[in-house]
Write a protein that holds these residues in place. Sequence first.
Motif, short mmCIF file in Angstrom:
data_model
loop_
_atom_site.label_atom_id
_atom_site.label_comp_id
_atom_site.label_asym_id
_atom_site.label_seq_id
_atom_site.Cartn_x
_atom_site.Cartn_y
_atom_site.Cartn_z
N ASP A 194 0.85 -1.18 0.00
CA ASP A 194 0.00 0.00 0.00
C ASP A 194 0.89 1.24 0.00
OD1 ASP A 194 -3.09 0.62 0.72
OD2 ASP A 194 -1.78 2.13 1.61
N LEU A 195 0.66 2.13 -0.95
CA LEU A 195 1.48 3.34 -1.04
C LEU A 195 1.27 4.22 0.17
CD1 LEU A 195 1.11 4.45 -4.74
CD2 LEU A 195 3.25 4.10 -3.51
N ASN A 196 2.36 4.67 0.74
CA ASN A 196 2.30 5.66 1.80
C ASN A 196 2.29 7.05 1.17
OD1 ASN A 196 2.47 3.84 4.01
ND2 ASN A 196 4.65 3.60 3.60
N GLY A 197 1.33 7.86 1.58
CA GLY A 197 1.33 9.25 1.17
C GLY A 197 0.73 9.58 -0.18
N ASP A 239 5.87 -12.57 -11.85
CA ASP A 239 4.79 -12.95 -10.95
C ASP A 239 3.53 -12.16 -11.29
OD1 ASP A 239 6.45 -14.72 -9.23
OD2 ASP A 239 7.51 -12.85 -8.84
N GLU A 240 2.46 -12.46 -10.60
CA GLU A 240 1.18 -11.80 -10.85
C GLU A 240 1.08 -10.55 -9.98
OE1 GLU A 240 -2.26 -14.53 -10.87
OE2 GLU A 240 -0.78 -16.12 -10.64
N ILE A 241 0.97 -9.39 -10.64
CA ILE A 241 0.87 -8.11 -9.94
C ILE A 241 -0.48 -7.50 -10.29
CG2 ILE A 241 1.85 -5.80 -9.65
CD1 ILE A 241 4.52 -6.99 -10.70
N TYR A 242 -1.21 -7.11 -9.26
CA TYR A 242 -2.53 -6.51 -9.43
C TYR A 242 -2.62 -5.21 -8.66
CZ TYR A 242 -3.67 -11.27 -10.83
OH TYR A 242 -3.68 -12.49 -11.45
N ARG A 243 -3.32 -4.25 -9.25
CA ARG A 243 -3.70 -3.05 -8.49
C ARG A 243 -5.10 -3.35 -7.96
NH1 ARG A 243 -4.70 3.04 -10.67
NH2 ARG A 243 -5.21 3.96 -8.63
N SER A 244 -5.20 -3.46 -6.65
CA SER A 244 -6.46 -3.92 -6.08
C SER A 244 -7.32 -2.78 -5.53
CB SER A 244 -6.21 -4.95 -4.97
OG SER A 244 -5.54 -4.33 -3.89
N GLY A 245 -6.78 -1.60 -5.50
CA GLY A 245 -7.51 -0.45 -5.01
C GLY A 245 -6.78 0.81 -5.42
N GLY A 246 -7.22 1.93 -4.91
CA GLY A 246 -6.63 3.20 -5.28
C GLY A 246 -5.12 3.25 -5.10
N ASP A 247 -4.66 2.83 -3.93
CA ASP A 247 -3.22 2.90 -3.66
C ASP A 247 -2.67 1.56 -3.17
OD1 ASP A 247 -4.42 2.85 -1.17
OD2 ASP A 247 -3.41 4.63 -0.39
N GLU A 248 -3.38 0.49 -3.46
CA GLU A 248 -2.99 -0.82 -2.97
C GLU A 248 -2.73 -1.79 -4.12
OE1 GLU A 248 -5.45 -3.89 -0.47
OE2 GLU A 248 -4.65 -2.31 0.84
N GLU A 264 13.89 -1.06 -0.68
CA GLU A 264 13.83 -0.08 -1.75
C GLU A 264 12.60 0.82 -1.67
OE1 GLU A 264 14.66 0.18 -6.55
OE2 GLU A 264 14.93 -1.72 -5.51
N SER A 265 11.63 0.45 -0.83
CA SER A 265 10.42 1.27 -0.72
C SER A 265 10.22 1.81 0.70
CB SER A 265 9.19 0.46 -1.15
OG SER A 265 8.94 -0.61 -0.24
N SER A 266 11.31 1.91 1.43
CA SER A 266 11.22 2.46 2.79
C SER A 266 11.11 3.98 2.71
CB SER A 266 12.42 2.03 3.62
OG SER A 266 13.61 2.52 3.04
N TYR A 267 10.80 4.58 3.83
CA TYR A 267 10.63 6.04 3.91
C TYR A 267 11.87 6.74 3.39
CZ TYR A 267 9.75 10.66 5.80
OH TYR A 267 9.55 12.00 5.94
N GLY A 268 11.65 7.76 2.57
CA GLY A 268 12.75 8.51 1.99
C GLY A 268 13.04 8.14 0.56
N ASN A 269 12.55 6.99 0.10
CA ASN A 269 12.70 6.59 -1.29
C ASN A 269 11.60 7.24 -2.13
OD1 ASN A 269 14.95 4.58 -1.47
ND2 ASN A 269 13.73 3.61 0.13
N THR A 270 11.76 7.21 -3.45
CA THR A 270 10.76 7.79 -4.35
C THR A 270 9.39 7.17 -4.12
OG1 THR A 270 12.48 8.12 -6.00
CG2 THR A 270 10.21 8.21 -6.77
N VAL A 271 9.36 5.85 -3.91
CA VAL A 271 8.13 5.12 -3.61
C VAL A 271 8.26 4.57 -2.20
CG1 VAL A 271 6.73 3.10 -4.19
CG2 VAL A 271 7.73 4.48 -6.02
N SER A 272 7.23 4.81 -1.41
CA SER A 272 7.21 4.27 -0.04
C SER A 272 5.97 3.39 0.11
CB SER A 272 7.18 5.42 0.97
OG SER A 272 7.02 4.91 2.28
N PHE A 273 6.20 2.12 0.40
CA PHE A 273 5.12 1.16 0.58
C PHE A 273 5.02 0.72 2.03
CE2 PHE A 273 5.66 -0.51 -3.95
CZ PHE A 273 4.39 -0.16 -4.38
N ALA A 274 3.81 0.48 2.49
CA ALA A 274 3.59 -0.37 3.65
C ALA A 274 3.43 -1.76 3.06
CB ALA A 274 2.32 0.05 4.39
N VAL A 275 4.18 -2.73 3.57
CA VAL A 275 4.21 -4.06 2.96
C VAL A 275 3.83 -5.11 3.99
CG1 VAL A 275 5.68 -5.79 1.84
CG2 VAL A 275 6.03 -3.35 1.36
N GLY A 276 2.93 -5.98 3.58
CA GLY A 276 2.59 -7.15 4.36
C GLY A 276 2.73 -8.37 3.47
#
Length: 140
Positions: A25-28, A59-68, A91-103
Amino acid sequence: MNARVDYHVRQEQLVKAPFGIIFADLNGLKLCNDKGGHEEGDRLLVNAAALLKKHFANDEIYRSGGDEFVVIVSGCTKEDFEKRVQALKKESSYGNTVSFAVGSFWSDRSEKLRECMHKADEAMYEDKKEFYRQHPEKAR
């Protein structure tokens, strides 16, 4: 994504076990849209998708919602899956161009797809909660 899960449940197109599920899920994104407009938010979504493709191209990548996003990684070992998830997190931690919350969640039993998706989703929400706890200025 929902159709893919339905195919699996109906046993028309099974996800090959062992497999891993990732919820990212995209942060911000809302803040990005508010500050830079939807064009800027769209750029962030494109960059997010490119980052996922970098780590999960086959692998299979899906956009399942607005930012998820959801990624299904089938036929993988637990070690390989966890290594790739950690690389994405780094690579997606805070401070990078893309920041994800990942589960994420890995299983060796294909009949557990929905359960694994639920667990990965819960883990993502915990990661997101921690992100906003550490960075309240980024709160929606």
